[in-house]
Each structure stands twice: as C-alpha cells, then as structure tokens.
Design a protein around this motif. Sequence first.
Motif, PDB file in Angstrom:
ATOM      1  N   ASP A   1      -8.997   6.853  -1.343  1.00 33.33           N
ATOM      2  CA  ASP A   1      -8.696   8.168  -0.779  1.00 33.33           C
ATOM      3  C   ASP A   1      -8.176   9.104  -1.876  1.00 33.33           C
ATOM      4  O   ASP A   1      -8.574  10.276  -1.949  1.00 33.33           O
ATOM      5  CB  ASP A   1      -7.657   8.020   0.337  1.00 33.33           C
ATOM      6  N   HIS A   2      -7.306   8.587  -2.750  1.00 32.87           N
ATOM      7  CA  HIS A   2      -6.789   9.390  -3.857  1.00 32.87           C
ATOM      8  C   HIS A   2      -7.915   9.797  -4.803  1.00 32.87           C
ATOM      9  O   HIS A   2      -7.951  10.946  -5.279  1.00 32.87           O
ATOM     10  CB  HIS A   2      -5.715   8.601  -4.607  1.00 32.87           C
TER      11      HIS A   2
ATOM     12  N   ALA B   1       0.827  -1.211   0.000  1.00 29.30           N
ATOM     13  CA  ALA B   1       0.000   0.000   0.000  1.00 29.30           C
ATOM     14  C   ALA B   1       0.858   1.255   0.000  1.00 29.30           C
ATOM     15  O   ALA B   1       0.505   2.263  -0.638  1.00 29.30           O
ATOM     16  CB  ALA B   1      -0.932  -0.009   1.207  1.00 29.30           C
ATOM     17  N   ALA B   2       1.986   1.225   0.682  1.00 29.10           N
ATOM     18  CA  ALA B   2       2.881   2.391   0.699  1.00 29.10           C
ATOM     19  C   ALA B   2       3.439   2.647  -0.697  1.00 29.10           C
ATOM     20  O   ALA B   2       3.554   3.808  -1.138  1.00 29.10           O
ATOM     21  CB  ALA B   2       4.012   2.168   1.697  1.00 29.10           C
TER      22      ALA B   2
ATOM     23  N   GLN C   1       0.744   4.124  -2.776  1.00 32.43           N
ATOM     24  CA  GLN C   1       0.593   5.539  -2.443  1.00 32.43           C
ATOM     25  C   GLN C   1       1.542   6.409  -3.264  1.00 32.43           C
ATOM     26  O   GLN C   1       1.152   7.456  -3.809  1.00 32.43           O
ATOM     27  CB  GLN C   1       0.878   5.742  -0.954  1.00 32.43           C
ATOM     28  N   THR C   2       2.779   5.964  -3.372  1.00 32.05           N
ATOM     29  CA  THR C   2       3.763   6.703  -4.170  1.00 32.05           C
ATOM     30  C   THR C   2       3.355   6.746  -5.640  1.00 32.05           C
ATOM     31  O   THR C   2       3.433   7.792  -6.300  1.00 32.05           O
ATOM     32  CB  THR C   2       5.148   6.060  -4.030  1.00 32.05           C
TER      33      THR C   2
ATOM     34  N   GLY D   1       0.249   8.914  -6.391  1.00 35.70           N
ATOM     35  CA  GLY D   1       0.634  10.313  -6.279  1.00 35.70           C
ATOM     36  C   GLY D   1       1.418  10.808  -7.471  1.00 35.70           C
ATOM     37  O   GLY D   1       1.412  12.007  -7.790  1.00 35.70           O
TER      38      GLY D   1
ATOM     39  N   VAL E   1      -5.935   3.327  -0.052  1.00 40.17           N
ATOM     40  CA  VAL E   1      -5.095   4.330  -0.717  1.00 40.17           C
ATOM     41  C   VAL E   1      -5.753   4.817  -2.008  1.00 40.17           C
ATOM     42  O   VAL E   1      -5.844   6.026  -2.259  1.00 40.17           O
ATOM     43  CB  VAL E   1      -3.702   3.741  -1.025  1.00 40.17           C
TER      44      VAL E   1
END
Length: 421
Positions: free
Chosen positions: A206-207, A165-166, A169-170, A173, A203
């Motif tokens: 939310d984005h 998930a991290a 996220q990158t 983004g 993620v």
Amino acid sequence: MERITATYFIETPLEVEKAAAVLAGEQSSGTFVAVPGETDELKQRFAARVESISHQETVTESAIPGARASSGLFHRAMIEVSWSIENFGYNLPVLISTLQGNLYELTQFTGLKLMDLDVPPSFAQHFHGPCFGIEGCRRLTSVADRPLIGTIIKPSIGLSPEQTAALVQTLVGAGIDFIKDDELLSSSANSPFDKRVDAIMRVINDHADKTGKKVMYAFNISDDTDAMLRNYEKIVSAGGTCAMISLNSVGLSGVKKICDQGQLAIHGHRNGWGMLNRHPLLGIEFPAYQKLWRLAGVDQIHVNGIQNKFWESDDSVVRSIEACLKPMLGGYSILPVVSSGQWGGQAPETYRRTQTVDLLYMAGGGIMAHPEGPAGGVVALQQAWQAAVEGLSIEEAAQQYPQFAQSVVKFGKMDKIKNVQ
C-alpha cells in the motif's frame, strides 16, 4: 591446471615447515603413513603444495590451554597452501571439507585459522554469485548515494502479525529503507509465517502504491530446504523483495539452493559468528568467510559495527567491510550490513574509517528507543549519515539536526558532548 590457494595462521610445537607439510598431505593425497597407490605421479597431480611460509613469533604458552611442547616452545606462522581444482571441481561442500576439515584436529597444530582464500577465474562460469548485490539492493529500495537505513523488529519474538504490521506501518511512514525479522523468529505460535507475510506486505504494498517506494522486508525463512522454498514462494507471491537466512544454521548447500532461485535478495545473517571466529587462533577470518557466501549467492551479509555491543574490535569490523567491497570474480558484489548496538553516533567514525556509503546501516534500539519513537529514530539515522558525509563531528551534527541531537541525549555520553539542546 588451476589451483585454489588458502592462507592459514598456524601455531605448532613442531618446526613450521614440518607442520605445514603434514597439513598439505593430510588434506590431499596423504595420511599418517605411506600407503600403496600414492605414487609420485598421483602426488604430482593431486597432492596439496605448501606455497609459502612466513614465520611470526615464537611463544612459550600455547593458544590452547594445557598444550605441551617437548621444547616448551610454540611457533606461529602464516602459510599458504594450494590444491589443484581437479581435487574437488566446483563442489563447494568438498572444497570446505578440504580447506576446513580434519586439519583442525591434527595434533601437529595448537592453533589454526583460515585467513583468506583465492579461487580461480573459472569459478565465475559455475557460480553466478549474488543476483542483486549492492546495485540490485539499491535499485529495489530506490536508495542512491547514501547507506540503506534499516531496523529489526523488536521485541524479537512475541508480537502478533497485526502488531508487527502496525510497527511496519510506522517505520515505512518514517522513510525506512529496510526492515527485517529477528533471527529468533521464523514461524512462532502467535505469528505464523504466512499470516505475518500477508499482514506486513499489505502495509508495504500500500505504501509503495502511494509513494512509489517499496521498503525491503527480510522475512526469516531459515528452516529445512523444502520449507524454505515454500516460504520463499510465499514472499514472492505477496510482492516481497527479500528473504533472510541464518547462514551458519542452514549451511552452504541450503543457502545456495535458495539463492539460485534468483527472485529475492538474500540477507545473510551470520549469527553464531563468534563460535567460528572469536578465538584468535581457531576458526575462520571474515575475508575467507564472505567469499564462500558470495560464491553461494548471498546479496547482503552482516559485518558487525563500529563501537558495537559485542566483542569484535573496530579494526576487525573495518577489515570486514573492506573485504566485502573488494572485487571478486569480475563483480560479485555483496552489501555489508552494519549492525550491533548501532545508533547515529557511530556514523561519523564508520564513514571516516571506510569512506563508503555502500552499506546497509542497521539500528534496532537506536531507532525503536528514540525519544520521538521509531519515526524520529529513522530521521536521526538519516541525519547522522548526512552529517558524516559532510564531515561534521557529533557535536556539530547535534547542533544542526534536531532528531539526531535527541539521539545524542538518549544514547551518547553526555560528559563528552557539550551544548546539546
């Protein structure tokens, strides 16, 4: 009565006409010897027909090592064989058994490859085809007028749901359009399927709430049918838009069952393709292969890539992309997935040879290993395709686009690229 026609590339130590007749008989009403009941009336209705023969070369060495011919010669030809639709109706597994069954074991052939097939218009009434296809995948990802830019989670296996998930996220983004599980991962000891879906979709959702763009994530649901259906529903309930299936592992009926659910775009991974295709005179060619999966309802399918890391030639990749984009049954659209050792440097040649942006352009290391990290990798791919459509060379694009220039330094052949800063 409507007929299905298949085109084969064959090699035989016999006269080509005789070998073709054996294939037609064996794969319809006949066998190795005349049997009671095989009347002229029955053969007229159900026997396969050899529609055409185009002789190719004659060689002295067979495609199969050690094969012998009494004459010392092996004859190659393209042949077309047709079957009445009455033989199998709209049963895809029996259709496959007819077109790709025991004929590969016939001693009359030392080479045989299914090159293409044509199905009659009535198939459109029984198979809805891809639910999303090219336009649907563009709609789900909010991407128009350029390729969808995608990547694969790397390392392929071993990351926890939180670590995955991290990384997601990158990537979201950075403006990625598409992310997928590697085909080696479905539900591992440290990354259970449900937990991974929950972590990733938090993620992505939310984005989407913040930007209006929902990134498509293809979760690998390849499993037995019941498990695939459960995992499919998990993705739907979490707000996902895509599921990935390893086509050759799951099989036609299992894939069709999932596609028939109609709520998610289906990403078709063809791992195992070399087993089916790599030998030039054995297996199946991609034009026939992708038609079968279009009938099953797959929305996206891998086609390899230009200057790829595998064995397939650029010519073969281009033919595969063209096959996907060729209309079928009034509009069965399937999105070609370009992958395998890709980075932005292949974009100009890909566009030059295909003249299309209707692609999902996938880069794993080409994004993840960018000097600026995954965020720089995504930007570099977008720049590469902008440059490709503009008609810029790699050198010209590297002068104009900084992240792409870094890709050239990292992945390109610097002895051929001058003045890149």
